[in-house]
Motif scaffolding. Structure first.
Motif, PDB file in Angstrom:
ATOM      1  N   ARG A 146      70.906 -74.063 -48.686  1.00 28.99           N
ATOM      2  CA  ARG A 146      70.697 -74.842 -47.260  1.00 28.99           C
ATOM      3  C   ARG A 146      70.016 -76.080 -47.587  1.00 28.99           C
ATOM      4  NH1 ARG A 146      70.567 -72.471 -42.356  1.00 28.99           N
ATOM      5  NH2 ARG A 146      72.142 -70.884 -43.156  1.00 28.99           N
ATOM      6  N   GLU A 149      72.183 -78.470 -49.671  1.00 23.64           N
ATOM      7  CA  GLU A 149      73.504 -78.858 -48.556  1.00 23.64           C
ATOM      8  C   GLU A 149      72.893 -80.097 -48.065  1.00 23.64           C
ATOM      9  OE1 GLU A 149      75.708 -78.080 -44.560  1.00 23.64           O
ATOM     10  OE2 GLU A 149      75.005 -76.362 -45.961  1.00 23.64           O
ATOM     11  N   LYS A 153      74.195 -84.086 -48.672  1.00 26.42           N
ATOM     12  CA  LYS A 153      74.897 -84.681 -47.184  1.00 26.42           C
ATOM     13  C   LYS A 153      74.301 -86.229 -47.122  1.00 26.42           C
ATOM     14  CE  LYS A 153      76.732 -80.895 -44.437  1.00 26.42           C
ATOM     15  NZ  LYS A 153      76.551 -80.244 -43.245  1.00 26.42           N
ATOM     16  N   ALA A 170      80.645 -79.378 -52.397  1.00 29.95           N
ATOM     17  CA  ALA A 170      81.745 -78.562 -52.544  1.00 29.95           C
ATOM     18  C   ALA A 170      81.417 -77.215 -53.420  1.00 29.95           C
ATOM     19  CB  ALA A 170      82.916 -78.924 -53.008  1.00 29.95           C
ATOM     20  N   TYR A 173      78.996 -75.458 -50.839  1.00 30.62           N
ATOM     21  CA  TYR A 173      79.659 -74.611 -49.564  1.00 30.62           C
ATOM     22  C   TYR A 173      80.237 -73.358 -50.370  1.00 30.62           C
ATOM     23  CZ  TYR A 173      79.734 -78.812 -46.614  1.00 30.62           C
ATOM     24  OH  TYR A 173      79.413 -79.785 -45.727  1.00 30.62           O
ATOM     25  N   GLN A 174      80.708 -73.203 -51.516  1.00 36.20           N
ATOM     26  CA  GLN A 174      81.319 -71.955 -51.982  1.00 36.20           C
ATOM     27  C   GLN A 174      80.117 -70.979 -51.939  1.00 36.20           C
ATOM     28  OE1 GLN A 174      82.599 -72.820 -56.123  1.00 36.20           O
ATOM     29  NE2 GLN A 174      84.704 -73.115 -55.266  1.00 36.20           N
ATOM     30  N   GLU A 176      77.551 -70.883 -50.215  1.00 35.16           N
ATOM     31  CA  GLU A 176      77.299 -70.335 -48.956  1.00 35.16           C
ATOM     32  C   GLU A 176      78.317 -69.523 -48.361  1.00 35.16           C
ATOM     33  OE1 GLU A 176      74.407 -73.951 -47.171  1.00 35.16           O
ATOM     34  OE2 GLU A 176      76.564 -74.374 -47.010  1.00 35.16           O
ATOM     35  N   ARG A 178      81.342 -70.745 -47.576  1.00 36.58           N
ATOM     36  CA  ARG A 178      82.164 -71.747 -46.621  1.00 36.58           C
ATOM     37  C   ARG A 178      83.309 -71.876 -47.290  1.00 36.58           C
ATOM     38  NH1 ARG A 178      77.819 -75.786 -44.456  1.00 36.58           N
ATOM     39  NH2 ARG A 178      79.769 -76.737 -43.798  1.00 36.58           N
ATOM     40  N   ASP A 181      85.879 -74.974 -46.149  1.00 34.47           N
ATOM     41  CA  ASP A 181      85.273 -76.376 -46.199  1.00 34.47           C
ATOM     42  C   ASP A 181      84.875 -76.601 -47.749  1.00 34.47           C
ATOM     43  OD1 ASP A 181      84.486 -76.234 -43.425  1.00 34.47           O
ATOM     44  OD2 ASP A 181      82.557 -75.394 -43.498  1.00 34.47           O
ATOM     45  N   SER A 182      84.778 -75.735 -48.631  1.00 37.72           N
ATOM     46  CA  SER A 182      84.564 -76.237 -49.706  1.00 37.72           C
ATOM     47  C   SER A 182      85.941 -76.730 -50.401  1.00 37.72           C
ATOM     48  CB  SER A 182      84.132 -75.118 -50.598  1.00 37.72           C
ATOM     49  OG  SER A 182      84.273 -75.191 -52.156  1.00 37.72           O
ATOM     50  N   ASN A 218      88.355 -71.021 -54.296  1.00 38.70           N
ATOM     51  CA  ASN A 218      88.317 -70.788 -52.835  1.00 38.70           C
ATOM     52  C   ASN A 218      89.592 -70.160 -52.407  1.00 38.70           C
ATOM     53  OD1 ASN A 218      85.970 -72.342 -52.394  1.00 38.70           O
ATOM     54  ND2 ASN A 218      86.701 -74.380 -52.864  1.00 38.70           N
TER      55      ASN A 218
END
Length: 260
Positions: A146, A149, A153, A170, A173-174, A176, A178, A181-182, A218
């Motif tokens: 978190r 991220e 960003k 990316a 995101y993996q 997490e 997500r 999104d990734s 993904n």
């Protein structure tokens, strides 16, 4: 982790900003010339800028040596605080790893304000976004995704077409979970590679292949095995014999044989 500090260091040291100057962006229409003042400024390669970049690179070496929190709390936060104090309240400030990329960002920012507005766009050199990236990288190493991220960003806000920053986010995101999104972020990486100044063919192929492997991972998680296999095969087309992709293709074939 796919985004290695070693390859990042090669890329960073190869693409330091080397220009200092200003120019006025041309208006979209000659009739608007009297109404517009669009100033684009490049800052970089000063002794102070060089010192900031060296501080970030030294901090990445600390992270690689296992001194992650020390690097984040010390040199990286020192660089971030300095730039946030100086530029944090300004609009249209960028931190690009290369003058051409910086000019692209600033010209686009100027174009958005045409034809009736005035304003400034500034590229402060790469150290600020690099410091955010490095903090994100450090948090990823500690599985604090978190926090990673949030930092990544910030790096991408300052340099939206940086292939390495996008690749790292990316990956986060993996981690997490997500995966959609990734996937979309990994898909955007190949089109960024041509703007990565100072990167040789090897670095560009490496990150192209990383983006395809990331897509493949993904897609497997999303149960889209045919698309995943195609992504891994595309990586092998970029780097023949790439072992991670070949292993994943074998895994997909095994999953199919077991009816998964």
């Amino acid at each position: 982790m796919e985004a290695s500090a070693k390859s990042w260091l090669r890329a960073v040291t190869a693409c330091l900003l080397g220009a200092l100057g200003t120019f006025v962006a041309p208006p979209a229409d000659a009739d608007d010339q009297a109404k517009i003042t669009q100033t684009i400024t490049l800052l970089g390669n000063s002794a102070e800028e060089q010192a900031d970049q060296e501080q970030v690179v030294a901090a990445v070496l600390q992270i690689r040596a296992g001194k992650i929190q020390q690097a984040i709390d010390g040199p990286l936060t020192d660089v971030v605080n300095r730039y946030e104090k100086r530029y944090g309240n300004r609009e249209n400030v960028f931190s690009a790893r290369g003058p051409a990329l910086g000019l692209m960002y600033m010209s686009e920012a100027a174009a958005k304000r045409l034809p009736n507005a005035t304003g400034n766009a500034t590229d402060v050199g790469p150290a600020w976004s690099m410091a955010y990236w490095a903090r994100g990288y450090g948090y990823s190493e500690m599985n604090r995704f978190r926090d990673a991220e949030a930092e990544l960003k910030k790096a991408l806000a300052l340099s939206p077409r940086d292939a390495q920053y996008a690749t790292e986010l990316a990956y986060v995101y993996q981690m997490e979970g997500r995966f959609a999104d990734s996937l979309e972020l990994f898909k955007s990486v190949p089109e960024m590679l041509d703007t990565m100044e100072g990167w040789g063919d090897a670095e560009k192929k490496e990150f192209h292949c990383k983006s395809l492997r990331g897509q493949g991972y993904n897609l497997v998680e999303l149960k889209r095995l045919d698309e995943a296999e195609a992504a891994y095969k595309a990586c092998v087309a970029v780097i023949p014999g790439e072992p991670k992709s070949l292993a994943e293709i074998e895994y997909i074939n095994g999953a199919r044989a077991q009816g998964r």
